[in-house]
Design a protein around this motif. Sequence first.
Motif, PDB file in Angstrom:
ATOM      1  N   TYR A  97       0.770  -1.364  -0.134  1.00  0.00           N
ATOM      2  CA  TYR A  97       0.080  -0.123   0.100  1.00  0.00           C
ATOM      3  C   TYR A  97       0.725   1.106   0.091  1.00  0.00           C
ATOM      4  CZ  TYR A  97      -3.171   3.525   1.508  1.00  0.00           C
ATOM      5  OH  TYR A  97      -4.087   4.784   1.724  1.00  0.00           O
ATOM      6  N   VAL A  98       1.917   1.459   0.677  1.00  0.00           N
ATOM      7  CA  VAL A  98       2.538   2.439   1.080  1.00  0.00           C
ATOM      8  C   VAL A  98       3.255   2.551  -0.407  1.00  0.00           C
ATOM      9  CG1 VAL A  98       4.522   3.586   2.168  1.00  0.00           C
ATOM     10  CG2 VAL A  98       2.831   2.050   3.446  1.00  0.00           C
TER      11      VAL A  98
ATOM     12  N   TYR B 232      -2.803 -11.523 -12.786  1.00  0.00           N
ATOM     13  CA  TYR B 232      -3.957 -12.327 -12.745  1.00  0.00           C
ATOM     14  C   TYR B 232      -5.473 -11.385 -12.923  1.00  0.00           C
ATOM     15  CZ  TYR B 232      -7.425 -15.555 -10.815  1.00  0.00           C
ATOM     16  OH  TYR B 232      -8.520 -16.525 -10.807  1.00  0.00           O
ATOM     17  N   LEU B 233      -5.438 -10.143 -12.091  1.00  0.00           N
ATOM     18  CA  LEU B 233      -6.390  -9.317 -12.385  1.00  0.00           C
ATOM     19  C   LEU B 233      -6.618  -8.813 -13.540  1.00  0.00           C
ATOM     20  CD1 LEU B 233      -6.347  -7.423  -8.663  1.00  0.00           C
ATOM     21  CD2 LEU B 233      -7.671  -9.461  -9.463  1.00  0.00           C
ATOM     22  N   HIS B 234      -5.544  -8.472 -14.172  1.00  0.00           N
ATOM     23  CA  HIS B 234      -5.410  -7.887 -15.514  1.00  0.00           C
ATOM     24  C   HIS B 234      -5.606  -8.775 -16.664  1.00  0.00           C
ATOM     25  CE1 HIS B 234      -4.283  -3.695 -15.213  1.00  0.00           C
ATOM     26  NE2 HIS B 234      -3.864  -3.995 -13.881  1.00  0.00           N
TER      27      HIS B 234
ATOM     28  N   MET C  65     -12.033  -7.894  -6.316  1.00  0.00           N
ATOM     29  CA  MET C  65     -10.514  -7.177  -6.365  1.00  0.00           C
ATOM     30  C   MET C  65     -10.518  -6.762  -7.848  1.00  0.00           C
ATOM     31  SD  MET C  65     -10.051  -6.619  -3.543  1.00  0.00           S
ATOM     32  CE  MET C  65      -8.505  -5.741  -3.681  1.00  0.00           C
ATOM     33  N   LYS C  66     -10.771  -7.764  -8.888  1.00  0.00           N
ATOM     34  CA  LYS C  66     -10.755  -7.256 -10.241  1.00  0.00           C
ATOM     35  C   LYS C  66     -11.402  -5.955 -10.680  1.00  0.00           C
ATOM     36  CE  LYS C  66     -11.011  -8.954 -14.971  1.00  0.00           C
ATOM     37  NZ  LYS C  66      -9.537  -9.388 -15.486  1.00  0.00           N
ATOM     38  N   THR C  67     -12.379  -5.819 -10.199  1.00  0.00           N
ATOM     39  CA  THR C  67     -13.360  -4.600 -10.651  1.00  0.00           C
ATOM     40  C   THR C  67     -12.710  -3.638  -9.797  1.00  0.00           C
ATOM     41  OG1 THR C  67     -15.468  -6.094 -10.712  1.00  0.00           O
ATOM     42  CG2 THR C  67     -15.745  -3.621 -10.139  1.00  0.00           C
ATOM     43  N   TYR C  68     -12.408  -3.773  -8.514  1.00  0.00           N
ATOM     44  CA  TYR C  68     -11.888  -2.879  -7.728  1.00  0.00           C
ATOM     45  C   TYR C  68     -10.627  -2.071  -8.456  1.00  0.00           C
ATOM     46  CZ  TYR C  68     -10.463  -0.423  -3.259  1.00  0.00           C
ATOM     47  OH  TYR C  68      -9.897   0.491  -2.254  1.00  0.00           O
ATOM     48  N   HIS C  69      -9.426  -3.029  -8.739  1.00  0.00           N
ATOM     49  CA  HIS C  69      -8.604  -2.595  -9.418  1.00  0.00           C
ATOM     50  C   HIS C  69      -8.560  -1.724 -10.581  1.00  0.00           C
ATOM     51  CE1 HIS C  69      -4.190  -2.171 -10.075  1.00  0.00           C
ATOM     52  NE2 HIS C  69      -4.234  -2.910 -11.125  1.00  0.00           N
ATOM     53  N   LEU C  70      -9.408  -2.434 -11.497  1.00  0.00           N
ATOM     54  CA  LEU C  70      -9.655  -1.782 -12.726  1.00  0.00           C
ATOM     55  C   LEU C  70     -10.287  -0.290 -12.324  1.00  0.00           C
ATOM     56  CD1 LEU C  70     -10.997  -4.514 -15.227  1.00  0.00           C
ATOM     57  CD2 LEU C  70      -8.772  -3.707 -15.015  1.00  0.00           C
ATOM     58  N   ALA C  71     -11.153  -0.283 -11.360  1.00  0.00           N
ATOM     59  CA  ALA C  71     -11.633   1.033 -11.092  1.00  0.00           C
ATOM     60  C   ALA C  71     -10.623   2.096 -10.695  1.00  0.00           C
ATOM     61  CB  ALA C  71     -12.576   1.012  -9.871  1.00  0.00           C
ATOM     62  N   HIS C  72      -9.279   1.531 -10.396  1.00  0.00           N
ATOM     63  CA  HIS C  72      -8.111   2.348  -9.963  1.00  0.00           C
ATOM     64  C   HIS C  72      -7.805   2.897 -11.249  1.00  0.00           C
ATOM     65  CE1 HIS C  72      -4.402   3.749  -8.230  1.00  0.00           C
ATOM     66  NE2 HIS C  72      -3.942   2.942  -9.150  1.00  0.00           N
ATOM     67  N   HIS C  73      -7.693   2.177 -12.136  1.00  0.00           N
ATOM     68  CA  HIS C  73      -6.973   2.451 -13.682  1.00  0.00           C
ATOM     69  C   HIS C  73      -8.237   3.363 -14.276  1.00  0.00           C
ATOM     70  CE1 HIS C  73      -3.493   0.453 -13.987  1.00  0.00           C
ATOM     71  NE2 HIS C  73      -3.669  -0.499 -13.256  1.00  0.00           N
ATOM     72  N   TYR C  74      -9.467   2.939 -14.308  1.00  0.00           N
ATOM     73  CA  TYR C  74     -10.384   3.693 -15.331  1.00  0.00           C
ATOM     74  C   TYR C  74     -11.204   4.760 -14.670  1.00  0.00           C
ATOM     75  CZ  TYR C  74      -8.572   0.165 -18.777  1.00  0.00           C
ATOM     76  OH  TYR C  74      -7.852  -0.625 -19.307  1.00  0.00           O
ATOM     77  N   LYS C  75     -11.353   4.576 -13.500  1.00  0.00           N
ATOM     78  CA  LYS C  75     -12.379   5.700 -12.737  1.00  0.00           C
ATOM     79  C   LYS C  75     -11.545   6.653 -12.073  1.00  0.00           C
ATOM     80  CE  LYS C  75     -16.394   2.671 -12.334  1.00  0.00           C
ATOM     81  NZ  LYS C  75     -17.304   2.011 -11.239  1.00  0.00           N
TER      82      LYS C  75
ATOM     83  N   GLY D 273      -8.000   3.352  -4.070  1.00  0.00           N
ATOM     84  CA  GLY D 273      -8.113   1.949  -4.333  1.00  0.00           C
ATOM     85  C   GLY D 273      -6.472   1.521  -4.715  1.00  0.00           C
ATOM     86  N   TYR D 274      -5.623   1.554  -3.640  1.00  0.00           N
ATOM     87  CA  TYR D 274      -4.147   1.405  -3.798  1.00  0.00           C
ATOM     88  C   TYR D 274      -3.809  -0.193  -3.553  1.00  0.00           C
ATOM     89  CZ  TYR D 274      -3.472   6.538  -3.849  1.00  0.00           C
ATOM     90  OH  TYR D 274      -3.799   7.737  -4.304  1.00  0.00           O
ATOM     91  N   GLY D 275      -4.933  -0.582  -2.768  1.00  0.00           N
ATOM     92  CA  GLY D 275      -4.579  -2.074  -2.642  1.00  0.00           C
ATOM     93  C   GLY D 275      -4.703  -3.023  -3.577  1.00  0.00           C
ATOM     94  N   ILE D 276      -3.890  -3.935  -3.821  1.00  0.00           N
ATOM     95  CA  ILE D 276      -3.896  -4.894  -5.070  1.00  0.00           C
ATOM     96  C   ILE D 276      -4.630  -6.393  -4.514  1.00  0.00           C
ATOM     97  CG2 ILE D 276      -2.883  -6.089  -6.819  1.00  0.00           C
ATOM     98  CD1 ILE D 276      -2.749  -3.027  -7.338  1.00  0.00           C
ATOM     99  N   THR D 277      -3.980  -6.644  -3.636  1.00  0.00           N
ATOM    100  CA  THR D 277      -4.451  -8.106  -2.989  1.00  0.00           C
ATOM    101  C   THR D 277      -5.585  -8.102  -2.073  1.00  0.00           C
ATOM    102  OG1 THR D 277      -2.518  -8.096  -1.321  1.00  0.00           O
ATOM    103  CG2 THR D 277      -2.175  -9.209  -3.213  1.00  0.00           C
ATOM    104  N   SER D 278      -5.820  -6.966  -1.389  1.00  0.00           N
ATOM    105  CA  SER D 278      -6.818  -6.650  -0.571  1.00  0.00           C
ATOM    106  C   SER D 278      -7.092  -5.175  -0.308  1.00  0.00           C
ATOM    107  CB  SER D 278      -6.794  -7.521   0.959  1.00  0.00           C
ATOM    108  OG  SER D 278      -5.737  -6.445   1.561  1.00  0.00           O
ATOM    109  N   LYS D 279      -8.333  -4.844   0.298  1.00  0.00           N
ATOM    110  CA  LYS D 279      -8.652  -3.519   0.689  1.00  0.00           C
ATOM    111  C   LYS D 279      -8.441  -3.140   1.994  1.00  0.00           C
ATOM    112  CE  LYS D 279     -12.684  -4.068  -2.210  1.00  0.00           C
ATOM    113  NZ  LYS D 279     -14.244  -3.824  -2.199  1.00  0.00           N
ATOM    114  N   ILE D 280      -7.499  -4.028   2.783  1.00  0.00           N
ATOM    115  CA  ILE D 280      -7.366  -3.591   4.245  1.00  0.00           C
ATOM    116  C   ILE D 280      -6.796  -2.383   4.584  1.00  0.00           C
ATOM    117  CG2 ILE D 280      -6.046  -4.197   6.205  1.00  0.00           C
ATOM    118  CD1 ILE D 280      -6.173  -7.209   5.133  1.00  0.00           C
ATOM    119  N   TRP D 281      -5.844  -1.822   4.076  1.00  0.00           N
ATOM    120  CA  TRP D 281      -5.038  -0.681   4.099  1.00  0.00           C
ATOM    121  C   TRP D 281      -5.825   0.496   3.545  1.00  0.00           C
ATOM    122  CZ3 TRP D 281      -2.402  -1.303   8.267  1.00  0.00           C
ATOM    123  CH2 TRP D 281      -1.889  -2.422   8.680  1.00  0.00           C
ATOM    124  N   ASP D 282      -6.567   0.346   2.390  1.00  0.00           N
ATOM    125  CA  ASP D 282      -7.329   1.252   1.741  1.00  0.00           C
ATOM    126  C   ASP D 282      -8.466   1.827   2.744  1.00  0.00           C
ATOM    127  OD1 ASP D 282      -6.471   2.082  -0.881  1.00  0.00           O
ATOM    128  OD2 ASP D 282      -7.013   0.146  -1.485  1.00  0.00           O
ATOM    129  N   ARG D 283      -9.259   0.696   3.771  1.00  0.00           N
ATOM    130  CA  ARG D 283     -10.046   1.050   4.616  1.00  0.00           C
ATOM    131  C   ARG D 283      -9.352   1.765   5.957  1.00  0.00           C
ATOM    132  NH1 ARG D 283     -12.868  -5.033   3.682  1.00  0.00           N
ATOM    133  NH2 ARG D 283     -14.165  -4.318   1.993  1.00  0.00           N
TER     134      ARG D 283
END
Length: 355
Positions: free
Chosen positions: A221-222, A308-310, A322-332, A337-347
């Motif tokens: 995340y960092v 894998y997500l891409h 997580m795929k939807t979440y990560h693609l939102a980081h790219h396209y929205k 949405g900096y987490g790739i493997t999980s949303k823990i630290w984003d939260r």
Amino acid sequence: MPNTFSLQQVQAHNSPDSCWVIHNNNVYDMTSFVMDHPGGDDYILDHAGKDITALMKDEITHLHSEGAYEMMHDFLVGTLAVDNAANDNAGLHKRSITPNHADETDETEEDYLKPTDLVADKKSKFLDLSKPLLSQLWYSDFSKAFYLEQVHIPRHLSGPARIFGSPYLEVFTKTPWYVIPIFWIPIVVYNVHRSLETGLSADQVATFFVGGMFLWTLAEYVIHRFLFHLDDLLPDSTALLTAHFLLHGIHHYLPMDRLRLVMPPALGVALAMPLYKLGHTLFSESQAYAVMAGAFFGYILYDMTHYYLHHAKVFKIHFTEMKTYHLAHHYKNYEGGYGITSKIWDRVFNTELKL
């Protein structure tokens, strides 16, 4: 005059070998990127030969950024015959497919992977995708604001873009996904061996190893937020903009480039060395080896998950989200949405994207 197709003609193109769709009475040929589609090939094939206008209007299904919307033109092969449009799309208003209408129309996942029109893209006065990118950026006079705006508008090529003019240097910019486990797993094994050799029991190694994997999620995340997205603090300097582009900007500029999705080992080692020294400062020698083994293994899982997500048809449990979440980081919204493997630290740090 544009080509016109009957509904029956479009419906015949409903396979991986020929996949067409209709949107707002326009006909699009999606065949070239069915297998590479970030939402999975089945998502497109489920709608092959069909009208996706209503689907694209469905805010629950998916919303897209203007950057994704701008990429839509290149799929256009014609229009639906007037009689079919009147009979089968009653109540739908035909709109021109232009970025100016991005606020009127939503996109589906089909928008992600259409090849960028190289001629049209030159009109942005940014980079010419048909030429080596590094020299163009290095000799440019782009402002920081213009660079950041352009680099976060995704483009797509059918193959990898060229960074260097020299074929010898170009080799080092491309990293197939399988290089990551081949390079890093021996390093993980070495660190586990050293932790055992320097006094830890197997149970202790396992405990510190798992702890290292958890610490990696924070490092993931960092690094992503404060190094890769150092956008606001980035000085307005051509040299530093070029460094930003090589480090992470190119991934946002060309997010589906298969050979630039995982980190080249040389860059990975450069980023790992400060973390490695920090680990050996905070922990005893034997503990540090085990913690770093877990952190390196966490990194392997991170980069494999990223690829894998891409580029894969992901499992529904956890990975679809997580795929939807990560693609939102790219396209929205790349500012969350900096987490790739999980949303823990984003939260934890309040940077979670609300989809």
